[in-house]
Motif scaffolding. Structure first.
Motif, PDB file in Angstrom:
ATOM      1  N   ILE A 135      -2.054  -2.909  -9.204  1.00  0.00           N
ATOM      2  CA  ILE A 135      -0.904  -2.284  -8.544  1.00  0.00           C
ATOM      3  C   ILE A 135       0.191  -3.338  -8.451  1.00  0.00           C
ATOM      4  N   VAL A 136       1.387  -2.986  -8.874  1.00  0.00           N
ATOM      5  CA  VAL A 136       2.526  -3.896  -8.769  1.00  0.00           C
ATOM      6  C   VAL A 136       3.412  -3.383  -7.640  1.00  0.00           C
ATOM      7  N   ASN A 162     -10.034   4.375  -1.231  1.00  0.00           N
ATOM      8  CA  ASN A 162      -8.738   4.219  -0.573  1.00  0.00           C
ATOM      9  C   ASN A 162      -8.548   2.780  -0.112  1.00  0.00           C
ATOM     10  N   GLY A 163      -7.362   2.243  -0.344  1.00  0.00           N
ATOM     11  CA  GLY A 163      -7.062   0.875   0.062  1.00  0.00           C
ATOM     12  C   GLY A 163      -5.787   0.832   0.878  1.00  0.00           C
ATOM     13  N   ILE A 164      -5.660  -0.205   1.679  1.00  0.00           N
ATOM     14  CA  ILE A 164      -4.457  -0.395   2.500  1.00  0.00           C
ATOM     15  C   ILE A 164      -3.917  -1.793   2.245  1.00  0.00           C
ATOM     16  N   ILE A 165      -2.608  -1.878   2.022  1.00  0.00           N
ATOM     17  CA  ILE A 165      -1.930  -3.170   1.895  1.00  0.00           C
ATOM     18  C   ILE A 165      -1.042  -3.316   3.126  1.00  0.00           C
ATOM     19  N   HIS A 197      -0.513   2.739   1.945  1.00  0.00           N
ATOM     20  CA  HIS A 197      -1.803   3.367   1.631  1.00  0.00           C
ATOM     21  C   HIS A 197      -1.862   3.672   0.136  1.00  0.00           C
ATOM     22  N   ILE A 198      -2.914   3.201  -0.524  1.00  0.00           N
ATOM     23  CA  ILE A 198      -3.116   3.453  -1.958  1.00  0.00           C
ATOM     24  C   ILE A 198      -3.935   4.722  -2.110  1.00  0.00           C
TER      25      ILE A 198
END
Length: 500
Positions: A286-287, A343-346, A370-371
């Protein structure tokens, strides 16, 4: 193999001699009946053989006094019991495979009903039906006893009991169902499957066809007006955009303008530093393209974007610090690697120093990014056998309760398919019609090669009226816990947002 053979014999044996031969072979394959009494007698008989008495070799021992004594003992040993060769069908039943017993009951019912219609002698009719019923009862008795390795399931009990009831009543309707409708249903199923195979082959052949001729004009998407795009889409350009992260969503009228849909605001407009990020999702990374705006009249030194991740995400490198002039802006890029489908969180913050100020570093906390798992999941297909095997192997299951305001079963199923990017494996013809309930299997695969299975079991409670919402459960199974939980969260969120 035995179930298939029993079904073929039950369906296609039509003469009196063939039917009697099948019954003889079934009796031979089951052994002596009743099975329970026979097995108990065998076990009781195996405890009675005379034990072999053997003298153990004399053993010399030394006592505390230093003298030698000899110790000898008689030991009785029974020869080790060899596993007796049971007849095949009895072996399956003793191992707890009572599905074979249910198939046998159906086969015997078909044969008995056919025998009654062929043979006119009442005594022979009753004798044959009674023998078939005796075999079914002895299978039921065995299933309820403690002799098999696994007890009989409720489904098999119900099936065998139904066959017993059919033979005891011998109604013309049941005769028609067992001997005609079953074969008609099979031919219908085979026809539908053949049509589906032809349709899939046709789709495959259409994909392989060359759609661009040698002298066709080249259309440049940047030079094409929006209203012309639908008629002159360049498939290569669209696939390139998809590979670059713009997923092929139908609602994006202009693929180049869809970037605006993926912009996430990270800070408030009144913060000293305003930040927003464009989330550029590629296949395995992810960019984040973060726009940072200095809204103060001071020069910001060592302005650093600090990021952290939650989930199976990994920050590749820390963005380097910047110096921002008053009311200046800059773009900072950060790469995040993705390892699996969940699911991922940055999250993070922006820290900076104000030139000339003696205070500590200032910090602006950013909103979470949230991805979405849907960027990695694609519809896929598999055979029924593969689905069943994966369903048995996958250890993570997530059960989601249906909570929606949709009142139509088919509409709810299609809504779930749209929301989760999954493909329905259940044929369309099996889902057609209305009977108050629906069961469907869904399947999808992530770009990391992970499989996701789902089983939708829904019903429409008719007693609550025509406007009653759909109820039921969706069971999701996956190899990894993250994928099962993420898909469950996605379904929970999407079904609550449903608008009729």
């Amino acid at each position: 193999i035995y179930r298939g053979a029993l079904w073929i014999l039950g369906e296609y044996c039509s003469t009196k001699e063939d039917i009697q031969n099948v019954m003889t072979e079934v009796r031979r394959s089951l052994g002596e009946i009743p099975i329970v009494e026979n097995e108990i007698k065998k076990e009781a008989g195996e405890l009675k053989p005379e034990d072999e008495v053997s003298a153990a070799p004399a053993q010399k021992l030394v006592t505390e006094m230093g003298t030698y004594v000899t110790q000898s003992a008689l030991s009785s040993s029974r020869p080790s019991k060899k596993e007796e060769d049971r007849p095949p069908l009895r072996g399956f039943l003793m191992d707890g495979d009572f599905f074979v017993g249910a198939s046998l009951a159906t086969t015997l019912t078909k044969l008995a009903l056919r025998y009654v219609s062929i043979v006119q002698d009442k005594k022979k009719q009753n004798s044959f039906v009674a023998e078939a019923m005796l075999i079914m009862v002895t299978v039921l008795h065995l299933g309820k006893s403690s002799l098999p390795k696994k007890p009989i399931t409720d489904d098999d009990v119900e099936r065998i009991s139904l066959c017993l009831k059919v033979l005891s009543e011998c109604s013309p309707l049941m005769n028609d169902i067992f001997n005609k409708e079953c074969r008609r249903s099979l031919s219908h199923m085979l026809t539908v499957r053949l049509e589906e195979e032809k349709l899939s082959q046709k789709k495959e052949s259409e994909k392989r066809n060359v759609t661009v001729q040698a002298d066709d004009p080249i259309s440049f998407m940047q030079l094409t007006a929006k209203n012309e795009m639908s008629s002159k889409e360049d498939q290569f350009q669209l696939s390139l955009l998809a590979a670059m992260g713009n997923t092929q969503r139908k609602e994006a009228a202009d693929p180049l303008a869809s970037k605006l849909n993926k912009v996430t605001q990270l800070t408030g407009f009144s913060d000293p530093v305003y930040a927003e990020a464009y989330v550029h999702v590629n296949q395995y990374d992810i960019v984040l393209d973060v726009l940072v705006v200095n809204q103060t009249s001071d020069t910001l030194q060592n302005c650093t974007l600090e990021l952290a991740t939650l989930g199976d995400l990994k920050l590749v490198e820390k963005p380097s610090p910047l110096t921002l002039a008053p009311h200046d802006f800059a773009n900072i890029k950060a790469n995040v690697k993705v390892a699996s489908t969940e699911n991922g969180i940055i999250f993070g913050n922006i820290v900076y120093d104000v030139s000339g100020a003696a205070s500590d570093r200032n910090c602006v906390v950013l909103s979470d990014i949230h991805i979405d798992i849907m960027d990695y999941i694609q519809p896929a297909s598999c055979t029924d056998a593969e689905f069943r095997q994966m369903w048995a192997e996958f250890e993570w299951e997530n059960k989601v309760t249906v909570n929606t305001n949709i009142i139509d079963l088919n509409e709810y199923l299609h809504h779930i398919l749209r929301s989760t990017n999954m493909k329905c494996l259940t044929p369309e013809k099996a889902l057609s019609g209305f009977c108050g309930f629906m069961a469907a299997n869904l399947y999808a695969r992530s770009i990391f090669g992970e499989d996701a299975l789902a089983n939708v079991s829904i019903e429409k409670p008719i007693h609550l009226g025509p406007d009653a919402p759909v109820t039921g459960h969706i069971r999701i199974r996956a190899k990894s816990q993250g994928m099962a939980l993420s898909l469950g969260d996605k379904i929970n969120l999407s079904q609550k947002k449903a608008n009729i």
